[in-house]
Design a protein around this motif. Structure first.
Motif, PDB file in Angstrom:
ATOM      1  N   ILE A  50       0.520  -1.299   0.151  1.00  0.00           N
ATOM      2  CA  ILE A  50      -0.202  -0.133   0.035  1.00  0.00           C
ATOM      3  C   ILE A  50       1.174   1.287   0.153  1.00  0.00           C
ATOM      4  CG2 ILE A  50       0.054  -0.151   2.249  1.00  0.00           C
ATOM      5  CD1 ILE A  50      -2.853   1.340   2.108  1.00  0.00           C
ATOM      6  N   ARG A  51       0.536   1.816  -0.639  1.00  0.00           N
ATOM      7  CA  ARG A  51       1.634   3.047  -1.482  1.00  0.00           C
ATOM      8  C   ARG A  51       1.024   3.945  -0.152  1.00  0.00           C
ATOM      9  NH1 ARG A  51       5.407   1.403  -4.549  1.00  0.00           N
ATOM     10  NH2 ARG A  51       4.043   0.526  -5.905  1.00  0.00           N
ATOM     11  N   TRP A  52       1.892   5.310   0.250  1.00  0.00           N
ATOM     12  CA  TRP A  52       2.311   5.871   1.478  1.00  0.00           C
ATOM     13  C   TRP A  52       1.612   7.409   0.613  1.00  0.00           C
ATOM     14  CZ3 TRP A  52       4.351  11.349   0.888  1.00  0.00           C
ATOM     15  CH2 TRP A  52       5.267  11.307  -0.257  1.00  0.00           C
ATOM     16  N   SER A  53       1.617   7.526  -0.948  1.00  0.00           N
ATOM     17  CA  SER A  53       1.048   8.852  -1.330  1.00  0.00           C
ATOM     18  C   SER A  53       0.167   8.530  -2.465  1.00  0.00           C
ATOM     19  CB  SER A  53       2.075   9.200  -2.202  1.00  0.00           C
ATOM     20  OG  SER A  53       1.643  10.102  -3.058  1.00  0.00           O
ATOM     21  N   GLY A  54      -1.636   8.598  -2.058  1.00  0.00           N
ATOM     22  CA  GLY A  54      -2.629   8.221  -2.721  1.00  0.00           C
ATOM     23  C   GLY A  54      -2.945   7.537  -2.267  1.00  0.00           C
ATOM     24  N   GLY A  55      -2.031   6.203  -1.379  1.00  0.00           N
ATOM     25  CA  GLY A  55      -3.016   5.178  -0.600  1.00  0.00           C
ATOM     26  C   GLY A  55      -3.356   3.969  -2.236  1.00  0.00           C
ATOM     27  N   SER A  56      -3.229   3.497  -2.658  1.00  0.00           N
ATOM     28  CA  SER A  56      -3.206   2.820  -3.412  1.00  0.00           C
ATOM     29  C   SER A  56      -2.469   1.038  -2.995  1.00  0.00           C
ATOM     30  CB  SER A  56      -2.062   3.175  -5.286  1.00  0.00           C
ATOM     31  OG  SER A  56      -0.978   3.177  -5.483  1.00  0.00           O
ATOM     32  N   THR A  57      -3.291   0.395  -3.783  1.00  0.00           N
ATOM     33  CA  THR A  57      -2.783  -1.164  -3.103  1.00  0.00           C
ATOM     34  C   THR A  57      -2.619  -2.614  -4.502  1.00  0.00           C
ATOM     35  OG1 THR A  57      -4.887  -2.178  -3.636  1.00  0.00           O
ATOM     36  CG2 THR A  57      -4.217  -1.014  -1.247  1.00  0.00           C
ATOM     37  N   TYR A  58      -2.029  -2.890  -4.241  1.00  0.00           N
ATOM     38  CA  TYR A  58      -1.305  -3.811  -5.097  1.00  0.00           C
ATOM     39  C   TYR A  58      -1.095  -4.999  -5.041  1.00  0.00           C
ATOM     40  CZ  TYR A  58       1.239  -6.272  -8.999  1.00  0.00           C
ATOM     41  OH  TYR A  58       1.917  -7.224  -9.381  1.00  0.00           O
ATOM     42  N   TYR A  59      -1.372  -6.510  -5.710  1.00  0.00           N
ATOM     43  CA  TYR A  59      -1.559  -7.784  -4.866  1.00  0.00           C
ATOM     44  C   TYR A  59      -0.460  -9.026  -5.706  1.00  0.00           C
ATOM     45  CZ  TYR A  59      -4.727  -5.662  -1.655  1.00  0.00           C
ATOM     46  OH  TYR A  59      -5.433  -4.715  -1.051  1.00  0.00           O
ATOM     47  N   ALA A  60      -0.333  -9.655  -4.963  1.00  0.00           N
ATOM     48  CA  ALA A  60       0.209 -10.816  -4.965  1.00  0.00           C
ATOM     49  C   ALA A  60      -0.978 -11.827  -6.325  1.00  0.00           C
ATOM     50  CB  ALA A  60       1.045 -11.480  -4.722  1.00  0.00           C
ATOM     51  N   ASP A  61      -1.031 -12.493  -7.546  1.00  0.00           N
ATOM     52  CA  ASP A  61      -2.009 -12.923  -7.749  1.00  0.00           C
ATOM     53  C   ASP A  61      -2.616 -14.009  -6.994  1.00  0.00           C
ATOM     54  OD1 ASP A  61      -0.995 -12.733 -11.557  1.00  0.00           O
ATOM     55  OD2 ASP A  61      -1.917 -11.051 -10.406  1.00  0.00           O
ATOM     56  N   ASN A  62      -1.848 -14.966  -6.652  1.00  0.00           N
ATOM     57  CA  ASN A  62      -2.367 -15.906  -5.616  1.00  0.00           C
ATOM     58  C   ASN A  62      -3.777 -15.722  -4.446  1.00  0.00           C
ATOM     59  OD1 ASN A  62      -0.217 -14.565  -3.865  1.00  0.00           O
ATOM     60  ND2 ASN A  62       0.681 -16.585  -3.998  1.00  0.00           N
ATOM     61  N   VAL A  63      -3.614 -13.618  -3.831  1.00  0.00           N
ATOM     62  CA  VAL A  63      -4.294 -13.713  -2.510  1.00  0.00           C
ATOM     63  C   VAL A  63      -4.995 -12.647  -3.553  1.00  0.00           C
ATOM     64  CG1 VAL A  63      -2.085 -13.682  -1.343  1.00  0.00           C
ATOM     65  CG2 VAL A  63      -2.736 -11.278  -1.555  1.00  0.00           C
ATOM     66  N   LYS A  64      -5.084 -11.865  -4.194  1.00  0.00           N
ATOM     67  CA  LYS A  64      -5.923 -11.150  -4.888  1.00  0.00           C
ATOM     68  C   LYS A  64      -7.430 -11.138  -4.925  1.00  0.00           C
ATOM     69  CE  LYS A  64      -4.245  -8.857  -8.207  1.00  0.00           C
ATOM     70  NZ  LYS A  64      -3.857  -8.789  -9.635  1.00  0.00           N
ATOM     71  N   GLY A  65      -8.637 -10.670  -4.013  1.00  0.00           N
ATOM     72  CA  GLY A  65      -9.965 -10.642  -4.592  1.00  0.00           C
ATOM     73  C   GLY A  65      -9.948 -11.392  -2.677  1.00  0.00           C
ATOM     74  N   ARG A  66      -8.592 -11.671  -2.257  1.00  0.00           N
ATOM     75  CA  ARG A  66      -9.176 -12.654  -0.258  1.00  0.00           C
ATOM     76  C   ARG A  66      -8.767 -11.862   0.183  1.00  0.00           C
ATOM     77  NH1 ARG A  66      -6.562 -17.738   0.799  1.00  0.00           N
ATOM     78  NH2 ARG A  66      -4.658 -17.280  -0.866  1.00  0.00           N
ATOM     79  N   PHE A  67      -7.610 -11.113   0.233  1.00  0.00           N
ATOM     80  CA  PHE A  67      -6.642 -10.219   1.157  1.00  0.00           C
ATOM     81  C   PHE A  67      -6.962  -9.091   0.803  1.00  0.00           C
ATOM     82  CE2 PHE A  67      -2.529 -13.415   1.911  1.00  0.00           C
ATOM     83  CZ  PHE A  67      -4.004 -14.597   2.602  1.00  0.00           C
ATOM     84  N   THR A  68      -7.053  -8.039   2.137  1.00  0.00           N
ATOM     85  CA  THR A  68      -7.306  -6.538   1.582  1.00  0.00           C
ATOM     86  C   THR A  68      -5.471  -6.169   2.614  1.00  0.00           C
ATOM     87  OG1 THR A  68      -9.228  -6.434   1.027  1.00  0.00           O
ATOM     88  CG2 THR A  68      -8.081  -4.856   2.238  1.00  0.00           C
ATOM     89  N   ILE A  69      -5.522  -5.033   2.251  1.00  0.00           N
ATOM     90  CA  ILE A  69      -4.083  -4.453   2.871  1.00  0.00           C
ATOM     91  C   ILE A  69      -4.842  -2.287   3.319  1.00  0.00           C
ATOM     92  CG2 ILE A  69      -2.765  -3.742   1.153  1.00  0.00           C
ATOM     93  CD1 ILE A  69      -0.460  -3.853   2.499  1.00  0.00           C
ATOM     94  N   SER A  70      -4.264  -2.316   3.980  1.00  0.00           N
ATOM     95  CA  SER A  70      -4.987  -1.010   5.194  1.00  0.00           C
ATOM     96  C   SER A  70      -4.091  -0.793   5.734  1.00  0.00           C
ATOM     97  CB  SER A  70      -6.523  -0.791   5.679  1.00  0.00           C
ATOM     98  OG  SER A  70      -6.248  -1.973   6.361  1.00  0.00           O
ATOM     99  N   ARG A  71      -3.754   0.365   6.121  1.00  0.00           N
ATOM    100  CA  ARG A  71      -3.159   1.248   6.637  1.00  0.00           C
ATOM    101  C   ARG A  71      -4.290   2.426   7.296  1.00  0.00           C
ATOM    102  NH1 ARG A  71       1.803   3.639   3.682  1.00  0.00           N
ATOM    103  NH2 ARG A  71       2.143   4.198   5.235  1.00  0.00           N
ATOM    104  N   ASP A  72      -3.845   2.610   8.660  1.00  0.00           N
ATOM    105  CA  ASP A  72      -4.220   3.720   9.430  1.00  0.00           C
ATOM    106  C   ASP A  72      -3.524   4.902  10.123  1.00  0.00           C
ATOM    107  OD1 ASP A  72      -5.589   3.885  12.954  1.00  0.00           O
ATOM    108  OD2 ASP A  72      -5.217   5.783  11.556  1.00  0.00           O
ATOM    109  N   ASN A  73      -2.946   5.804   9.106  1.00  0.00           N
ATOM    110  CA  ASN A  73      -1.469   6.629   9.355  1.00  0.00           C
ATOM    111  C   ASN A  73      -1.804   6.960  11.086  1.00  0.00           C
ATOM    112  OD1 ASN A  73      -0.577   5.939   6.990  1.00  0.00           O
ATOM    113  ND2 ASN A  73      -1.178   7.989   6.051  1.00  0.00           N
ATOM    114  N   ALA A  74      -2.996   7.890  11.059  1.00  0.00           N
ATOM    115  CA  ALA A  74      -2.636   8.415  12.688  1.00  0.00           C
ATOM    116  C   ALA A  74      -2.483   7.569  13.796  1.00  0.00           C
ATOM    117  CB  ALA A  74      -4.418   8.256  12.541  1.00  0.00           C
TER     118      ALA A  74
END
Length: 125
Positions: A50-74
């Motif tokens: 997950i990017r620090w600028s804009g928060g875009s995400t990217y996943y490996a194919d074998n976890v796409k649709g099952r895993f979600t990365i997120s961040r709480d900067n606060a």
């Protein structure tokens, strides 16, 4: 310790887990954050970023649709929500941070400067 990962455990196939990675530095909001994993006898592999600028995400194919990365900067925390877990997801999961203010241009672990200690996820069939 700068990155502290937690949340691993034993879960049945089809279940869910949420991993957390707390960053003790004061610059968390300016770092690309990622999760990697390493299964027994296998090489470390990229899971998600997950990017620090804009928060875009990217996943490996074998976890796409099952895993979600997120961040709480606060809260200086990165999360990995893992659903529909499979036995092949069994691994030690590591969080990693890129260099402050820089975009990590790829998914190789060598591009990340900071690593957590790992948390074990075991998925039983």
């Amino acid at each position: 310790v700068q990155l502290q990962a937690s949340g691993g455990g034993l879960v049945q196939a089809g279940g869910s887990l949420r991993l957390s990675c707390v960053d003790s530095r004061r610059t968390f909001a300016r770092h690309d954050m990622a999760w990697f994993r390493q299964a027994p006898g296998k090489e470390r592999e990229f899971v998600a970023i997950i990017r620090w600028s804009g928060g875009s995400t990217y996943y490996a194919d074998n976890v796409k649709g099952r895993f979600t990365i997120s961040r709480d900067n606060a809260g200086d925390t990165c999360f990995l929500q893992m659903n529909s877990l499979k036995p092949e997801d069994t691994a030690v999961y590591y969080c990693a941070a890129g260099r402050e203010g820089r975009i990590v241009a790829g998914t190789s672990g060598r591009l990340f400067d900071y690593w957590g200690q790992g948390t074990l996820v075991t998925v039983s069939s």
